[in-house]
Design an enzyme around this catalytic site. Structure first.
Site, PDB file in Angstrom:
ATOM      1  N   ASN A 190      35.012   9.573  11.521  1.00 24.19           N
ATOM      2  CA  ASN A 190      36.039   8.516  10.951  1.00 24.19           C
ATOM      3  C   ASN A 190      34.816   8.421   9.709  1.00 24.19           C
ATOM      4  O   ASN A 190      35.351   8.147   9.033  1.00 24.19           O
ATOM      5  CB  ASN A 190      34.843   7.291  11.578  1.00 24.19           C
ATOM      6  CG  ASN A 190      35.807   7.599  12.609  1.00 24.19           C
ATOM      7  OD1 ASN A 190      37.590   8.130  12.226  1.00 24.19           O
ATOM      8  ND2 ASN A 190      35.615   6.682  13.922  1.00 24.19           N
TER       9      ASN A 190
ATOM     10  N   ASP B 157      50.121   9.739  16.393  1.00 26.32           N
ATOM     11  CA  ASP B 157      49.331   9.562  14.965  1.00 26.32           C
ATOM     12  C   ASP B 157      49.000  10.702  14.234  1.00 26.32           C
ATOM     13  O   ASP B 157      48.634  10.604  13.582  1.00 26.32           O
ATOM     14  CB  ASP B 157      48.203   8.421  15.574  1.00 26.32           C
ATOM     15  CG  ASP B 157      47.007   9.119  16.198  1.00 26.32           C
ATOM     16  OD1 ASP B 157      47.110  10.138  16.488  1.00 26.32           O
ATOM     17  OD2 ASP B 157      46.360   7.975  16.940  1.00 26.32           O
TER      18      ASP B 157
ATOM     19  N   GLY C 113      36.795   4.129  16.176  1.00 20.80           N
ATOM     20  CA  GLY C 113      36.761   3.372  14.748  1.00 20.80           C
ATOM     21  C   GLY C 113      35.342   3.919  14.417  1.00 20.80           C
ATOM     22  O   GLY C 113      34.966   3.876  13.277  1.00 20.80           O
TER      23      GLY C 113
ATOM     24  N   SER D 202      36.477   7.509  18.333  1.00 15.96           N
ATOM     25  CA  SER D 202      37.826   7.773  19.798  1.00 15.96           C
ATOM     26  C   SER D 202      38.412   8.419  20.129  1.00 15.96           C
ATOM     27  O   SER D 202      38.829   8.171  20.780  1.00 15.96           O
ATOM     28  CB  SER D 202      39.388   6.789  18.632  1.00 15.96           C
ATOM     29  OG  SER D 202      39.031   7.906  18.094  1.00 15.96           O
TER      30      SER D 202
ATOM     31  N   HIS E 103      45.023  11.876  16.845  1.00 11.04           N
ATOM     32  CA  HIS E 103      44.170  11.797  18.368  1.00 11.04           C
ATOM     33  C   HIS E 103      44.570  12.716  19.717  1.00 11.04           C
ATOM     34  O   HIS E 103      45.557  12.953  19.613  1.00 11.04           O
ATOM     35  CB  HIS E 103      44.287  10.139  18.440  1.00 11.04           C
ATOM     36  CG  HIS E 103      43.350   9.329  17.924  1.00 11.04           C
ATOM     37  ND1 HIS E 103      44.459   8.243  17.278  1.00 11.04           N
ATOM     38  CD2 HIS E 103      42.116   8.909  18.105  1.00 11.04           C
ATOM     39  CE1 HIS E 103      43.233   7.653  16.707  1.00 11.04           C
ATOM     40  NE2 HIS E 103      42.040   8.090  17.466  1.00 11.04           N
TER      41      HIS E 103
END
Length: 217
Positions: A106, A190, A77, A40, A193
């Site tokens: 991730n 969030d 992801g 991402s 990011h």
């Protein structure tokens, strides 16, 4: 970062994972391809299209009259296992001169074994090199709450691979963003990011190593 935020990121990936990639297979005499295989952080998650660091890279190349073409094969992801499973088809389709690997974050967020991450990245490096491409590895780090021992081991995945496989390395892709004095202002809500303001910084982190690997005109 926490597991709840990570799960939200993974769920959001479902909507983005099926977006078509740019460009078709390379043809003899065509511009050399830079293939970006990431998650991402490179897939413009939460950003307006055309504002991510990969899009800014393409613009910088055009402005500098460089003939390279950029293909962004990043999937929100994604893990190193996912990237490894997709890579052979990407290499066959695009025949890149340079592969940029931006994966591993991730894996750590999901608690996957570091040795698995290392093995997957090593396989991707070797597959890219066997296909005739140069490789640029983008290093990552974890937040302080993961503990200094784990963070050191995670960082070593990238530095050790770069040394052992003799590939170019950006030690910390998020330098000046995650560890800067205004980090909070450079992330989306969030807190995982980077936002649009951070994207030129990410490109500047990658650019010095990347331009050294570009095929000469």
């Amino acid at each position: 970062m926490n597991r709840r935020d990570c799960n939200a990121t993974v769920l959001a990936a479902a909507a983005l994972a099926y977006l078509p990639f740019r460009a078709g297979a390379a043809e003899p005499g065509s511009a050399p391809v830079i293939l970006v295989v990431g998650d991402s952080l490179s897939a413009e998650y939460g950003l307006a299209r055309g504002t991510g660091w990969v899009a800014l890279l393409e613009r910088r190349l055009q402005e500098g009259r460089r003939t390279a073409r950029v293909v962004n094969a990043s999937v929100s992801g994604d893990t190193t296992a996912g990237g490894r499973s997709r890579l052979a088809a990407l290499l066959e389709r695009h025949r890149p001169a340079l592969v940029v690997l931006e994966l591993g974050g991730n894996d750590a967020l999901r608690g996957l074994p570091l040795e698995t991450t290392r093995d997957n990245l090593r396989a991707m490096i070797r597959a890219s090199r066997d296909a005739g491409a140069r490789v640029l590895l983008l290093g990552m780090d974890m937040p302080p709450n993961y503990g200094e021992r784990y963070r050191a081991q995670f960082r070593a995945v990238y530095t050790d691979l770069a040394r052992e496989e003799k590939v170019a390395l950006v030690p910390f892709f998020l330098a000046g963003v995650a560890d800067g004095p205004q980090a909070a202002a450079l992330f989306q809500d969030d807190r995982i990011h980077p936002n649009e303001r951070a994207q030129p910084i990410l490109l500047d982190n990658v650019w010095p190593q990347l331009q050294r690997l570009l095929p000469r005109a």
